[in-house]
Design a protein around this motif. Structure first.
Motif, PDB file in Angstrom:
ATOM      1  N   CYS A  89      60.221  37.696  -1.864  1.00 41.78           N
ATOM      2  CA  CYS A  89      59.064  37.150  -1.164  1.00 41.78           C
ATOM      3  C   CYS A  89      58.964  35.657  -1.441  1.00 41.78           C
ATOM      4  O   CYS A  89      59.803  35.082  -2.130  1.00 41.78           O
ATOM      5  N   VAL A 141      51.406  45.144   1.508  1.00 47.52           N
ATOM      6  CA  VAL A 141      52.149  44.829   2.726  1.00 47.52           C
ATOM      7  C   VAL A 141      52.213  46.049   3.625  1.00 47.52           C
ATOM      8  O   VAL A 141      52.186  47.200   3.165  1.00 47.52           O
ATOM      9  N   ASP A 145      56.099  44.439   7.437  1.00 49.99           N
ATOM     10  CA  ASP A 145      56.201  43.148   6.755  1.00 49.99           C
ATOM     11  C   ASP A 145      57.487  43.002   5.961  1.00 49.99           C
ATOM     12  O   ASP A 145      57.854  41.892   5.565  1.00 49.99           O
ATOM     13  N   THR A 155      60.548  39.983   2.650  1.00 45.61           N
ATOM     14  CA  THR A 155      59.498  39.892   3.655  1.00 45.61           C
ATOM     15  C   THR A 155      60.062  39.293   4.937  1.00 45.61           C
ATOM     16  O   THR A 155      60.930  38.426   4.904  1.00 45.61           O
ATOM     17  N   ARG A 159      55.716  37.151   7.901  1.00 46.55           N
ATOM     18  CA  ARG A 159      54.976  37.370   6.652  1.00 46.55           C
ATOM     19  C   ARG A 159      55.322  36.296   5.621  1.00 46.55           C
ATOM     20  O   ARG A 159      54.457  35.801   4.896  1.00 46.55           O
TER      21      ARG A 159
END
Length: 221
Positions: A89, A141, A145, A155, A159
């Motif tokens: 992420c 999430v 996502d 992600t 997102r």
């Protein structure tokens, strides 16, 4: 790879399949699936066929992974250490998507998320053995996502851009959005306004707490 399915072979042949698809890496759990016990792993380490990584229970298999980028290999190792369900992420996801606008990677730090909220703030449940340099986030999430760019989970672009809008300055966010548009990864700029609570969680990430290997104690949303 071979998640929830039977392996077509066992032993070193099965390990080779894992390593070939994971930038030369294999986890202790995957070794067990391949029919290798603790003693078998010790023999391969002693003979130099495998090498330990900074993550407990994650090994590098000799002869594999030479073509994988250092960033992808670092993310793969962290995901194996935190599996199942871990995904890249924030900054790391943006780099994996090839977005411009971030400083050069420091060669060590990766942002990895787990779904949901930690049971106790600053707790280490499930984080034991993760190498320093892995910043752990807890994210709520939707299934949409998170996407798979084999063999990594991360992600999605939209997102990622929304998350980065709350964790970086407006200039960086704008450059990332512009890069995504130029690469055709999005058709329009996504909604980037995040709740103040989410922005506060991201701000907290910038000052990681001491004494938590690989984690920052942030409670993201």
């Amino acid at each position: 790879m071979f998640q929830g399915s039977s392996l077509p072979c066992q032993g070193d042949e099965a390990v080779a399949l894992f390593a070939a698809g994971q930038f030369g890496l294999v986890s202790a759990a995957q070794a067990r699936r391949a029919g290798l016990g603790v003693g078998d792993v010790a023999v391969r380490l002693r003979r130099g066929m495998w090498a330990r990584t900074l993550h407990w229970g994650v090994y590098r298999v000799a002869g594999y992974g030479a073509l994988g980028s250092p960033l992808k290999r670092a993310v793969m190792a962290a995901q194996l250490a935190l599996a199942p369900g871990a995904f890249a992420c924030r900054d790391t996801a943006a780099r994996l998507w090839g977005l411009d606008g971030l400083p050069p990677w420091d060669g060590r730090t990766v942002d990895i998320a787990l779904r949901g909220r930690p049971r106790s703030r600053g707790g280490r449940s499930g984080l034991r053995g993760v190498a320093p340099g892995v910043r752990i986030h807890r994210l709520r999430v939707a299934d949409s996502d998170v996407v798979r760019r084999a063999p990594l989970w991360l992600t999605g672009v939209g997102r990622t851009l929304r998350d980065m809008a709350g964790c970086s300055g407006p200039g960086t966010s704008s450059r990332l959005c512009g890069s995504a548009l130029e690469r055709g990864l999005v058709s329009q700029r996504p909604r980037t306004r995040l709740p103040a609570r989410s922005r506060a969680a991201c701000d907290e990430r910038a000052a990681p707490r001491r004494g938590h290997d690989g984690g920052d104690g942030a409670d993201d949303e």
